[in-house]
Design a protein around this motif. Structure first.
Motif, PDB file in Angstrom:
ATOM      1  N   VAL A   1      -0.441   0.695  33.316  1.00  0.00           N
ATOM      2  CA  VAL A   1       0.034   1.176  32.015  1.00  0.00           C
ATOM      3  C   VAL A   1      -0.013   2.705  32.015  1.00  0.00           C
ATOM      4  O   VAL A   1      -1.068   3.297  32.169  1.00  0.00           O
ATOM      5  CB  VAL A   1      -0.814   0.615  30.860  1.00  0.00           C
ATOM      6  CG1 VAL A   1      -0.434   1.264  29.540  1.00  0.00           C
ATOM      7  CG2 VAL A   1      -0.634  -0.895  30.767  1.00  0.00           C
ATOM      8  N   ALA A   2       1.137   3.333  31.855  1.00  0.00           N
ATOM      9  CA  ALA A   2       1.236   4.791  31.910  1.00  0.00           C
ATOM     10  C   ALA A   2       1.751   5.400  30.616  1.00  0.00           C
ATOM     11  O   ALA A   2       2.051   6.592  30.570  1.00  0.00           O
ATOM     12  CB  ALA A   2       2.150   5.204  33.060  1.00  0.00           C
ATOM     13  N   HIS A   3       1.871   4.600  29.557  1.00  0.00           N
ATOM     14  CA  HIS A   3       2.349   5.132  28.289  1.00  0.00           C
ATOM     15  C   HIS A   3       1.956   4.176  27.169  1.00  0.00           C
ATOM     16  O   HIS A   3       1.548   3.043  27.416  1.00  0.00           O
ATOM     17  CB  HIS A   3       3.873   5.301  28.305  1.00  0.00           C
ATOM     18  CG  HIS A   3       4.621   4.004  28.197  1.00  0.00           C
ATOM     19  ND1 HIS A   3       4.869   3.195  29.278  1.00  0.00           N
ATOM     20  CD2 HIS A   3       5.160   3.364  27.129  1.00  0.00           C
ATOM     21  CE1 HIS A   3       5.537   2.122  28.899  1.00  0.00           C
ATOM     22  NE2 HIS A   3       5.723   2.199  27.588  1.00  0.00           N
ATOM     23  N   CYS A   4       2.088   4.645  25.943  1.00  0.00           N
ATOM     24  CA  CYS A   4       1.997   3.769  24.780  1.00  0.00           C
ATOM     25  C   CYS A   4       3.290   3.885  23.988  1.00  0.00           C
ATOM     26  O   CYS A   4       4.100   4.791  24.221  1.00  0.00           O
ATOM     27  CB  CYS A   4       0.786   4.098  23.914  1.00  0.00           C
ATOM     28  SG  CYS A   4       0.850   5.688  23.067  1.00  0.00           S
ATOM     29  N   ASP A   5       3.498   2.954  23.085  1.00  0.00           N
ATOM     30  CA  ASP A   5       4.717   2.902  22.292  1.00  0.00           C
ATOM     31  C   ASP A   5       4.374   3.079  20.817  1.00  0.00           C
ATOM     32  O   ASP A   5       3.399   2.507  20.330  1.00  0.00           O
ATOM     33  CB  ASP A   5       5.428   1.560  22.480  1.00  0.00           C
ATOM     34  CG  ASP A   5       5.813   1.315  23.928  1.00  0.00           C
ATOM     35  OD1 ASP A   5       6.815   1.887  24.363  1.00  0.00           O
ATOM     36  OD2 ASP A   5       5.099   0.553  24.617  1.00  0.00           O
ATOM     37  N   VAL A   6       5.181   3.859  20.120  1.00  0.00           N
ATOM     38  CA  VAL A   6       5.038   4.022  18.676  1.00  0.00           C
ATOM     39  C   VAL A   6       6.331   3.553  18.026  1.00  0.00           C
ATOM     40  O   VAL A   6       7.411   4.064  18.343  1.00  0.00           O
ATOM     41  CB  VAL A   6       4.752   5.484  18.288  1.00  0.00           C
ATOM     42  CG1 VAL A   6       4.649   5.615  16.766  1.00  0.00           C
ATOM     43  CG2 VAL A   6       3.467   5.973  18.945  1.00  0.00           C
ATOM     44  N   ILE A   7       6.227   2.570  17.159  1.00  0.00           N
ATOM     45  CA  ILE A   7       7.375   2.034  16.436  1.00  0.00           C
ATOM     46  C   ILE A   7       7.328   2.567  15.004  1.00  0.00           C
ATOM     47  O   ILE A   7       6.327   2.394  14.306  1.00  0.00           O
ATOM     48  CB  ILE A   7       7.369   0.498  16.434  1.00  0.00           C
ATOM     49  CG1 ILE A   7       7.446  -0.028  17.867  1.00  0.00           C
ATOM     50  CG2 ILE A   7       8.533  -0.039  15.605  1.00  0.00           C
ATOM     51  CD1 ILE A   7       8.666   0.423  18.637  1.00  0.00           C
ATOM     52  N   ALA A   8       8.388   3.246  14.586  1.00  0.00           N
ATOM     53  CA  ALA A   8       8.471   3.816  13.235  1.00  0.00           C
ATOM     54  C   ALA A   8       9.238   2.868  12.328  1.00  0.00           C
ATOM     55  O   ALA A   8      10.350   2.448  12.652  1.00  0.00           O
ATOM     56  CB  ALA A   8       9.156   5.170  13.279  1.00  0.00           C
ATOM     57  N   LEU A   9       8.647   2.542  11.190  1.00  0.00           N
ATOM     58  CA  LEU A   9       9.240   1.640  10.207  1.00  0.00           C
ATOM     59  C   LEU A   9       9.193   2.311   8.837  1.00  0.00           C
ATOM     60  O   LEU A   9       8.262   3.056   8.546  1.00  0.00           O
ATOM     61  CB  LEU A   9       8.460   0.326  10.148  1.00  0.00           C
ATOM     62  CG  LEU A   9       8.291  -0.431  11.465  1.00  0.00           C
ATOM     63  CD1 LEU A   9       7.004  -1.222  11.453  1.00  0.00           C
ATOM     64  CD2 LEU A   9       9.475  -1.353  11.724  1.00  0.00           C
ATOM     65  N   SER A  10      10.190   2.065   8.009  1.00  0.00           N
ATOM     66  CA  SER A  10      10.212   2.614   6.657  1.00  0.00           C
ATOM     67  C   SER A  10      10.201   1.489   5.640  1.00  0.00           C
ATOM     68  O   SER A  10      10.657   0.369   5.908  1.00  0.00           O
ATOM     69  CB  SER A  10      11.437   3.509   6.443  1.00  0.00           C
ATOM     70  OG  SER A  10      12.628   2.738   6.507  1.00  0.00           O
ATOM     71  N   VAL A  11       9.685   1.793   4.455  1.00  0.00           N
ATOM     72  CA  VAL A  11       9.581   0.810   3.383  1.00  0.00           C
ATOM     73  C   VAL A  11      10.953   0.586   2.746  1.00  0.00           C
ATOM     74  O   VAL A  11      11.692   1.533   2.474  1.00  0.00           O
ATOM     75  CB  VAL A  11       8.589   1.304   2.309  1.00  0.00           C
ATOM     76  CG1 VAL A  11       8.626   0.401   1.072  1.00  0.00           C
ATOM     77  CG2 VAL A  11       7.180   1.354   2.879  1.00  0.00           C
ATOM     78  N   ILE A  12      11.294  -0.664   2.531  1.00  0.00           N
ATOM     79  CA  ILE A  12      12.492  -1.048   1.776  1.00  0.00           C
ATOM     80  C   ILE A  12      12.031  -1.748   0.512  1.00  0.00           C
ATOM     81  O   ILE A  12      11.222  -2.682   0.574  1.00  0.00           O
ATOM     82  CB  ILE A  12      13.405  -1.983   2.576  1.00  0.00           C
ATOM     83  CG1 ILE A  12      13.839  -1.344   3.898  1.00  0.00           C
ATOM     84  CG2 ILE A  12      14.631  -2.374   1.757  1.00  0.00           C
ATOM     85  CD1 ILE A  12      14.625  -2.296   4.792  1.00  0.00           C
TER      86      ILE A  12
ATOM     87  N   LEU B   1       0.813  -1.214   0.000  1.00  0.00           N
ATOM     88  CA  LEU B   1       0.000   0.000   0.000  1.00  0.00           C
ATOM     89  C   LEU B   1       0.847   1.266   0.000  1.00  0.00           C
ATOM     90  O   LEU B   1       0.504   2.263  -0.640  1.00  0.00           O
ATOM     91  CB  LEU B   1      -0.927  -0.011   1.222  1.00  0.00           C
ATOM     92  CG  LEU B   1      -1.808   1.218   1.450  1.00  0.00           C
ATOM     93  CD1 LEU B   1      -2.867   1.320   0.357  1.00  0.00           C
ATOM     94  CD2 LEU B   1      -2.464   1.157   2.822  1.00  0.00           C
ATOM     95  N   LEU B   2       1.981   1.244   0.706  1.00  0.00           N
ATOM     96  CA  LEU B   2       2.792   2.444   0.899  1.00  0.00           C
ATOM     97  C   LEU B   2       3.715   2.704  -0.293  1.00  0.00           C
ATOM     98  O   LEU B   2       4.184   1.767  -0.936  1.00  0.00           O
ATOM     99  CB  LEU B   2       3.626   2.306   2.171  1.00  0.00           C
ATOM    100  CG  LEU B   2       2.852   2.411   3.484  1.00  0.00           C
ATOM    101  CD1 LEU B   2       3.675   1.897   4.649  1.00  0.00           C
ATOM    102  CD2 LEU B   2       2.419   3.861   3.733  1.00  0.00           C
ATOM    103  N   PRO B   3       4.016   3.981  -0.554  1.00  0.00           N
ATOM    104  CA  PRO B   3       4.967   4.303  -1.628  1.00  0.00           C
ATOM    105  C   PRO B   3       6.404   4.046  -1.167  1.00  0.00           C
ATOM    106  O   PRO B   3       6.652   3.684  -0.011  1.00  0.00           O
ATOM    107  CB  PRO B   3       4.719   5.802  -1.866  1.00  0.00           C
ATOM    108  CG  PRO B   3       4.257   6.303  -0.535  1.00  0.00           C
ATOM    109  CD  PRO B   3       3.431   5.185   0.061  1.00  0.00           C
ATOM    110  N   ASP B   4       7.353   4.288  -2.071  1.00  0.00           N
ATOM    111  CA  ASP B   4       8.758   4.012  -1.754  1.00  0.00           C
ATOM    112  C   ASP B   4       9.267   4.841  -0.575  1.00  0.00           C
ATOM    113  O   ASP B   4      10.157   4.410   0.148  1.00  0.00           O
ATOM    114  CB  ASP B   4       9.629   4.276  -2.980  1.00  0.00           C
ATOM    115  CG  ASP B   4       9.420   3.226  -4.070  1.00  0.00           C
ATOM    116  OD1 ASP B   4       8.766   2.212  -3.781  1.00  0.00           O
ATOM    117  OD2 ASP B   4       9.904   3.429  -5.198  1.00  0.00           O
ATOM    118  N   ASN B   5       8.744   6.051  -0.396  1.00  0.00           N
ATOM    119  CA  ASN B   5       9.163   6.889   0.723  1.00  0.00           C
ATOM    120  C   ASN B   5       8.188   6.797   1.893  1.00  0.00           C
ATOM    121  O   ASN B   5       8.126   7.689   2.734  1.00  0.00           O
ATOM    122  CB  ASN B   5       9.307   8.347   0.277  1.00  0.00           C
ATOM    123  CG  ASN B   5       7.979   8.949  -0.182  1.00  0.00           C
ATOM    124  OD1 ASN B   5       7.015   8.216  -0.446  1.00  0.00           O
ATOM    125  ND2 ASN B   5       7.929  10.255  -0.291  1.00  0.00           N
ATOM    126  N   GLY B   6       7.400   5.725   1.946  1.00  0.00           N
ATOM    127  CA  GLY B   6       6.362   5.587   2.954  1.00  0.00           C
ATOM    128  C   GLY B   6       6.874   5.090   4.290  1.00  0.00           C
ATOM    129  O   GLY B   6       7.957   4.499   4.393  1.00  0.00           O
TER     130      GLY B   6
END
Length: 236
Positions: free
Chosen positions: A222-233, A156-161
């Motif tokens: 639970v006092a926080h949430c986590d966001v994991i950033a991933l890039s398309v290869i 779904l994501l583009p190359d820079n997604g």
């Protein structure tokens, strides 16, 4: 900011680390990846997410402005999805909400390069069990379960997604469980690079300290949430 109504997709305490690094910063194999702690502004009235969501509204706004380093801090288009289960055919049932920069939708989805997946704790992979409900020798396993989701997202994501996973811990038998390791491994298999870990505090500043403001539907402790950033290869 404008948001389009949801539709099917069809396809513990915060650690004491405040290092800020831009999206796309990667390190060597043996170096720690950048971790950032996000806190709301002191005058933010709504510090916790609404029931059923993982990210507070202020953090979603921050994703669309500061996080991607967009010129002028103008919000970028973003597609948010809510993953509530990962049973057979789940990718066709996932509701989506498109956040755009104008009221005219046009081809807004085609221009989006950020996919934010808010993962409900009930959808987490069970520790020790396979990430897919199919047997390993069944053709099309890549379309099932968590492997299927990550492959769909990659297409779904583009190359820079970028794919962002927003999760929070869940309490099972008195112990908090964390799904991040299994999810990151599945994402890498599907063709994503792990960029950054962001901790979003469920708290508000109060002088030199923080006052916890946990969501009503979060597990105790639970006092926080986590966001994991991933890039398309993509290999061309």
């Amino acid at each position: 900011m404008s948001a389009r109504a949801a539709e099917p997709l069809g396809i513990g305490a915060a650690p004491d680390m405040t290092h800020q690094a831009p999206l796309g910063n990667t390190h060597g194999h043996n170096s720690p990846l950048p971790t950032t702690v996000w806190l709301p502004e002191a005058d933010e009235p709504n510090t916790a997410p609404i029931p059923g969501c993982v990210l507070p509204a202020w953090a979603l706004d921050k994703v669309r402005t500061d996080f991607v380093g967009h010129p002028g801090h103008q919000p970028v288009p973003l597609l948010k999805i809510a993953i509530r289960d990962m049973g057979p055919g789940a990718t066709a049932r996932i509701p989506t909400t498109a956040f755009t920069t104008h009221t005219a939708q046009g081809d807004a989805l085609k221009r989006m390069r950020i996919l934010l997946a808010e993962i409900h704790p009930d959808a987490y992979p069970v520790p020790g069990e396979p990430l897919s409900s199919s047997a390993p020798d069944v053709p099309g396993i890549a379309e099932d379960g968590w492997p299927g989701f990550f492959h769909h997202a990659h297409r779904l994501l583009p190359d820079n997604g970028h794919l962002l996973l927003a999760t929070r811990q869940r309490r099972d038998s008195g112990r908090l469980t964390d799904p991040l390791g299994a999810l990151i491994a599945a994402a890498r298999t599907a063709g994503f690079r792990y960029l950054q870990h962001i901790v979003v505090a469920y708290a508000r500043p109060d002088g030199d300290g923080l006052v916890p403001v946990p969501p009503a539907d979060a597990s105790p402790g639970v006092a926080h949430c986590d966001v994991i950033a991933l890039s398309v290869i993509r290999h061309k």
